[in-house]
Design a protein around this motif. Sequence first.
Motif, PDB file in Angstrom:
ATOM      1  N   GLU A  91    -107.986  49.301  -4.220  1.00 21.64           N
ATOM      2  CA  GLU A  91    -107.801  49.691  -2.818  1.00 21.64           C
ATOM      3  C   GLU A  91    -109.105  50.285  -2.267  1.00 21.64           C
ATOM      4  N   VAL A  92    -109.750  51.123  -3.067  1.00 28.81           N
ATOM      5  CA  VAL A  92    -110.998  51.765  -2.637  1.00 28.81           C
ATOM      6  C   VAL A  92    -112.125  50.737  -2.552  1.00 28.81           C
ATOM      7  N   ILE A  93    -112.239  49.878  -3.567  1.00 25.58           N
ATOM      8  CA  ILE A  93    -113.295  48.860  -3.597  1.00 25.58           C
ATOM      9  C   ILE A  93    -113.134  47.887  -2.437  1.00 25.58           C
ATOM     10  N   THR A  94    -111.899  47.452  -2.177  1.00 23.34           N
ATOM     11  CA  THR A  94    -111.643  46.517  -1.078  1.00 23.34           C
ATOM     12  C   THR A  94    -112.025  47.149   0.252  1.00 23.34           C
ATOM     13  N   ALA A  95    -111.597  48.369   0.482  1.00 25.65           N
ATOM     14  CA  ALA A  95    -111.924  49.050   1.743  1.00 25.65           C
ATOM     15  C   ALA A  95    -113.425  49.201   1.899  1.00 25.65           C
ATOM     16  N   GLY A  96    -114.115  49.529   0.825  1.00 19.70           N
ATOM     17  CA  GLY A  96    -115.557  49.696   0.900  1.00 19.70           C
ATOM     18  C   GLY A  96    -116.281  48.408   1.241  1.00 19.70           C
ATOM     19  N   HIS A  97    -115.835  47.290   0.685  1.00 19.18           N
ATOM     20  CA  HIS A  97    -116.509  46.023   0.983  1.00 19.18           C
ATOM     21  C   HIS A  97    -116.093  45.446   2.330  1.00 19.18           C
ATOM     22  N   LEU A  98    -114.923  45.827   2.820  1.00 26.60           N
ATOM     23  CA  LEU A  98    -114.590  45.479   4.200  1.00 26.60           C
ATOM     24  C   LEU A  98    -115.475  46.260   5.167  1.00 26.60           C
ATOM     25  N   ASP A  99    -115.766  47.511   4.812  1.00 25.97           N
ATOM     26  CA  ASP A  99    -116.733  48.285   5.603  1.00 25.97           C
ATOM     27  C   ASP A  99    -118.093  47.587   5.607  1.00 25.97           C
ATOM     28  N   SER A 100    -118.526  47.123   4.422  1.00 27.80           N
ATOM     29  CA  SER A 100    -119.827  46.458   4.315  1.00 27.80           C
ATOM     30  C   SER A 100    -119.846  45.160   5.099  1.00 27.80           C
ATOM     31  N   LEU A 101    -118.741  44.419   5.032  1.00 22.22           N
ATOM     32  CA  LEU A 101    -118.662  43.170   5.795  1.00 22.22           C
ATOM     33  C   LEU A 101    -118.774  43.450   7.284  1.00 22.22           C
ATOM     34  N   GLU A 102    -118.052  44.472   7.744  1.00 21.57           N
ATOM     35  CA  GLU A 102    -118.102  44.819   9.159  1.00 21.57           C
ATOM     36  C   GLU A 102    -119.498  45.289   9.554  1.00 21.57           C
ATOM     37  N   ALA A 103    -120.160  46.012   8.648  1.00 20.20           N
ATOM     38  CA  ALA A 103    -121.505  46.516   8.945  1.00 20.20           C
ATOM     39  C   ALA A 103    -122.522  45.395   9.067  1.00 20.20           C
ATOM     40  N   GLN A 104    -122.269  44.262   8.428  1.00 20.63           N
ATOM     41  CA  GLN A 104    -123.173  43.117   8.546  1.00 20.63           C
ATOM     42  C   GLN A 104    -123.180  42.579   9.971  1.00 20.63           C
ATOM     43  N   GLY A 105    -122.062  42.768  10.657  1.00 20.89           N
ATOM     44  CA  GLY A 105    -121.930  42.248  12.012  1.00 20.89           C
ATOM     45  C   GLY A 105    -121.462  40.801  12.001  1.00 20.89           C
ATOM     46  N   PRO A 332    -104.219  40.919   2.342  1.00 15.73           N
ATOM     47  CA  PRO A 332    -103.713  41.749   3.446  1.00 15.73           C
ATOM     48  C   PRO A 332    -104.771  42.710   3.980  1.00 15.73           C
ATOM     49  N   GLY A 333    -105.610  43.262   3.092  1.00 18.64           N
ATOM     50  CA  GLY A 333    -106.655  44.161   3.548  1.00 18.64           C
ATOM     51  C   GLY A 333    -107.617  43.478   4.505  1.00 18.64           C
ATOM     52  N   LEU A 334    -108.006  42.248   4.161  1.00 20.72           N
ATOM     53  CA  LEU A 334    -108.943  41.491   4.991  1.00 20.72           C
ATOM     54  C   LEU A 334    -108.363  41.225   6.376  1.00 20.72           C
ATOM     55  N   PHE A 335    -107.117  40.766   6.439  1.00 19.88           N
ATOM     56  CA  PHE A 335    -106.560  40.362   7.734  1.00 19.88           C
ATOM     57  C   PHE A 335    -106.004  41.538   8.529  1.00 19.88           C
ATOM     58  N   THR A 336    -105.762  42.660   7.862  1.00 25.93           N
ATOM     59  CA  THR A 336    -105.417  43.867   8.607  1.00 25.93           C
ATOM     60  C   THR A 336    -106.661  44.433   9.295  1.00 25.93           C
ATOM     61  N   ARG A 337    -107.785  44.396   8.569  1.00 28.05           N
ATOM     62  CA  ARG A 337    -109.032  44.893   9.149  1.00 28.05           C
ATOM     63  C   ARG A 337    -109.575  43.947  10.222  1.00 28.05           C
ATOM     64  N   PHE A 338    -109.442  42.642   9.998  1.00 31.04           N
ATOM     65  CA  PHE A 338    -109.984  41.644  10.926  1.00 31.04           C
ATOM     66  C   PHE A 338    -108.880  40.690  11.380  1.00 31.04           C
TER      67      PHE A 338
END
Length: 369
Positions: A91-105, A332-338
């Motif tokens: 859960e923590v790793i997924t959230a962190g890499h979703l943050d990184s993906l979003e930070a890429q723009g 679910p983490g990916l599509f909830t965030r995006f």
Amino acid sequence: MPLSPMTYPDGHVGWRAHDHATVRAVLADSRFSIRPDKMHNPFGPGSPGDAPPSPPGAFTDHDPPDHTRYRGKLTGQFTVRRMRVLAERLEVITAGHLDSLEAQGSPADLVEHFAVPVPGLMICELLGVPYDRRTEFQQDAMLLTGASGAEEDEGEAMYAAFGRLQQFMLEMVALKRTQPTDDVLSDLVGSAGDLTDDEMAAMGMALLGGGLDTTTNMLSLGTLELLRAQERVDAMLADPDAAVEELLRYISLTPATARTALEDVEIEGTLVRAGDTVFVELRSANHDPARYADPDLLDLVRGAPGHLAFGHGIHQCIGQHLARIELKIAFPGLFTRFPKLRLAVPEDDLRHRASLVIGGLDSMPVAWD
């Protein structure tokens, strides 16, 4: 007929198993061998004796009794408690890499920033790779799977990475003997008994090989399937358990494996002679209309009971429960965030990996609002 004759690249006339019942029967029969050195290679040139015997400890390529001894040492490591701890870390790793993906723009490459690093870090958690060595470990793991985009000769890069990872695993075994932590490799070393360091390192390599490339490619190919219709995303968010099982069945990431008869075996009325190799088509079995209604339809609510995406019998994937956890958290983490995630290029422009064994995408540019 349950088994069909098949001519192999070396000229051997063996068999192919393609329906669900026959595939299960072959994979469950102890009279068939998985050893590469006994096999007529269905994927390219190669006859029995051409491939060297698999090294001690590489349990996925061994028959009983060696396979039984090696796998028995690992089975008790995949406990309910450990899976719960790994799920929390995921859960923590997924959230962190979703943050990184979003930070890429937007747009960004989903493979590079999500599908590769998330399973890579989960393997680090499973094996207890120290934090200060995880970058080194992941870089070689990416080279080993062909997911690094290295400009040097791919074959040479993979061979060199394999050698470095073997040495890395030996160093890890030595480290866990003096500084154990809460991980599979530490527990394996602590209860090794008659296992050598080389065997334990090879077992770690087998876990790496089985858990990294497969999950990476399921994340990218599964996302591609979900992006084709909003109702698919909705079904995943509503019931990740059923949706992930159907994605596993439908994609069948490892399309086939092979077994060689150690003695004469009769399979549903067909005699397979000792030394004959059977090409076992997992993807075809998972699309068998006798087992699944409308098998070529991706129906994310069906649940796909009994699918063979993880194999069957004594060689069924030992890490399947962890793989399921990863997918049921990551999608679910990916599509909830995006929620507005989409491809950033035409689908025809996506580069699929040239592999006869495990398919996947070299990159997957995605965009969001």
